[in-house]
Design an enzyme around this catalytic site. Structure first.
Site, short mmCIF file in Angstrom:
data_model
loop_
_atom_site.label_atom_id
_atom_site.label_comp_id
_atom_site.label_asym_id
_atom_site.label_seq_id
_atom_site.Cartn_x
_atom_site.Cartn_y
_atom_site.Cartn_z
N ILE A 157 -2.75 10.43 12.08
CA ILE A 157 -2.06 11.00 10.98
C ILE A 157 -3.05 11.67 9.99
CG2 ILE A 157 -0.10 10.48 9.46
CD1 ILE A 157 0.70 9.95 12.95
N GLY A 187 0.33 -1.05 0.36
CA GLY A 187 0.23 -0.28 -0.21
C GLY A 187 0.83 1.03 -0.33
N SER A 188 1.78 1.57 -1.13
CA SER A 188 3.06 2.85 -0.87
C SER A 188 2.48 3.63 -1.85
CB SER A 188 4.39 1.83 -0.83
OG SER A 188 4.71 1.26 -2.45
N TYR A 199 -12.33 -3.06 12.31
CA TYR A 199 -11.14 -2.44 11.91
C TYR A 199 -9.67 -2.74 13.48
CZ TYR A 199 -7.24 1.60 10.89
OH TYR A 199 -5.93 2.23 10.80
N SER A 200 -10.87 -2.00 14.67
CA SER A 200 -9.62 -1.92 15.97
C SER A 200 -9.46 -3.47 16.44
CB SER A 200 -9.78 -1.26 17.23
OG SER A 200 -11.22 -2.05 17.29
N LYS A 204 -6.42 -4.08 13.59
CA LYS A 204 -4.92 -3.90 14.71
C LYS A 204 -4.84 -4.13 15.72
CE LYS A 204 -4.40 -1.15 10.97
NZ LYS A 204 -3.30 -1.48 9.89
P1 NAI Z 1 -4.38 5.53 2.77
O1 NAI Z 1 -5.72 5.00 2.96
O2 NAI Z 1 -3.81 6.75 2.60
O3 NAI Z 1 -3.50 4.72 2.41
C1 NAI Z 1 -3.56 3.30 2.34
C2 NAI Z 1 -3.03 3.00 1.21
O4 NAI Z 1 -3.11 0.71 1.51
C3 NAI Z 1 -3.82 2.84 0.23
O5 NAI Z 1 -2.68 2.98 -0.43
C4 NAI Z 1 -4.07 1.20 -1.05
O6 NAI Z 1 -4.08 1.69 -1.61
C5 NAI Z 1 -3.71 0.71 0.69
N1 NAI Z 1 -4.57 -0.59 0.55
C6 NAI Z 1 -5.99 -1.07 0.93
N2 NAI Z 1 -6.19 -1.99 0.67
C7 NAI Z 1 -5.39 -2.58 -0.32
C8 NAI Z 1 -5.07 -3.63 -0.59
N3 NAI Z 1 -6.29 -4.89 0.11
N4 NAI Z 1 -4.41 -3.98 -1.46
C9 NAI Z 1 -3.81 -3.68 -1.37
N5 NAI Z 1 -3.20 -2.39 -0.72
C10 NAI Z 1 -4.43 -1.68 0.27
O7 NAI Z 1 -4.29 5.30 4.30
P2 NAI Z 1 -3.18 5.70 5.87
O8 NAI Z 1 -3.52 6.29 6.40
O9 NAI Z 1 -1.71 5.77 4.89
O10 NAI Z 1 -2.55 4.68 5.86
C11 NAI Z 1 -2.05 3.33 6.55
C12 NAI Z 1 -1.45 2.19 6.83
O11 NAI Z 1 -1.66 3.00 7.89
C13 NAI Z 1 -3.24 1.86 7.46
O12 NAI Z 1 -2.56 0.28 7.97
C14 NAI Z 1 -3.53 2.04 8.05
O13 NAI Z 1 -4.57 1.84 8.43
C15 NAI Z 1 -2.90 2.77 9.15
N6 NAI Z 1 -3.09 3.32 10.22
C16 NAI Z 1 -3.20 5.18 9.87
C17 NAI Z 1 -3.77 5.75 10.63
C18 NAI Z 1 -4.52 6.92 10.12
O14 NAI Z 1 -4.40 8.07 10.72
N7 NAI Z 1 -4.10 7.36 8.86
C19 NAI Z 1 -3.97 5.58 11.98
C20 NAI Z 1 -3.23 4.22 12.86
C21 NAI Z 1 -2.91 3.79 11.62
#
Ligand code: NAI
Length: 247
Positions: free
Chosen positions: A189, A13-14, A156-157, A160
């Site tokens: 974030i 997911g980058s 989700y929680s 996680k």
């Molecule tokens: P985001 O939604 O911007 O990015 C998530 C990434 O994961 C995206 O690139 C998306 O395409 C990818 N993704 C989602 N489902 C997928 C799948 N089935 N296969 C492949 N890729 C998939 O979210 P963010 O905020 O960058 O999140 C990154 C990680 O951090 C996640 O695991 C999220 O749960 C976690 N997180 C985020 C927080 C926040 O406040 N933004 C807080 C705590 C954890």
């Protein structure tokens, strides 16, 4: 600066958010970085941007971590090209929020499948190469809600929180092979995931954050970079919170 040259890093997911910022940090430190997302076209664009910005080698592959065949297909290409990965950042994740009394079984299963089972699938295919090399770094993206809960996020929680047990168990199983397994638990974030939350909810979170600001993707990426480096070689089974004091 931390030096990761010669290492191959896979960040799930980058294509945006925390994953993208992490991929960029690892590339800046010299790692070859594999950019993945559900859309291969988008992964190709991001890989090109990061290569141009950092000068490090990048590789793009489409991979839906919630679908076994997609993960296996992506890994075949990764293994053909690099033999395996040295650093795995299990970052991809998603939420589908709704109050528990209204939560459908599909909402529960989808979130567990992507966040928890997806991490299982990607990790299992990554560890074999690390075990052979007797060096590896696995970093799992958990969340503060695994520790404090959050209204609307029973699915989700739980996923996680599951990642915390997964992290601690793998840390024990893989330590003798010089593979460390840690988790990062971000607070709030600023990314696409949090952008659409109603203003009053955002303000409610902000009021609980002693540092009085939301985190940036780089705040989390810096910790992942540290955990991926040799500087963190004696840290395993640990959770590092990045939340401005929220918890
Ligand atoms: P985001 O939604 O911007 O990015 C998530 C990434 O994961 C995206 O690139 C998306 O395409 C990818 N993704 C989602 N489902 C997928 C799948 N089935 N296969 C492949 N890729 C998939 O979210 P963010 O905020 O960058 O999140 C990154 C990680 O951090 C996640 O695991 C999220 O749960 C976690 N997180 C985020 C927080 C926040 O406040 N933004 C807080 C705590 C954890």
């Amino acid at each position: 600066m931390l030096n990761l040259s010669g290492k191959v890093a896979l960040v799930t997911g980058s294509t945006r958010g925390i994953g993208r910022a992490t991929a960029e940090k690892l590339a800046e430190a010299g790692a070859t970085v594999i950019i993945t997302g559900r859309s291969e076209d988008r992964a190709v664009e991001v890989a090109k941007e990061i290569r141009e910005k950092t000068g490090s080698e990048t590789f793009a592959v489409g991979m839906d971590i919630g679908v076994k065949e997609s993960v296996e297909g992506a890994f075949k290409r990764i293994t053909d090209r690099f033999g395996g990965v040295d650093i795995l950042v299990n970052n991809a994740g998603m939420n589908r929020d709704t109050l528990f009394v209204r939560m459908k079984l599909e909402d529960w299963e989808e979130i567990i499948r992507v966040n928890l089972t997806g991490t299982f699938l990607v990790t299992q295919l990554s560890v074999k190469g690390m075990m052979k090399k007797r060096w590896g770094r696995i970093i799992n993206m958990s969340s503060v809600v695994a520790f404090i809960g959050n209204v609307g996020q029973a699915n989700y929680s739980s996923a996680k929180a599951g990642l915390i047990g997964f992290t601690k168990t793998l840390a024990k199983e893989l330590a003798s092979r010089n593979i460390t397994v840690n988790a990062v638990a971000p607070g709030f974030i600023e990314t696409d995931m949090t952008e659409d939350l109603p203003e009053d909810i955002k303000q409610g979170f902000l009021n609980q954050i002693p540092m009085n600001r939301f985190g940036k993707p780089e705040d989390v990426a810096n910790v992942v970079l540290f955990l991926a480096s040799d500087m963190a070689g004696y840290i395993t089974g640990e959770v590092i919170h990045v939340n401005g004091g929220l918890f």
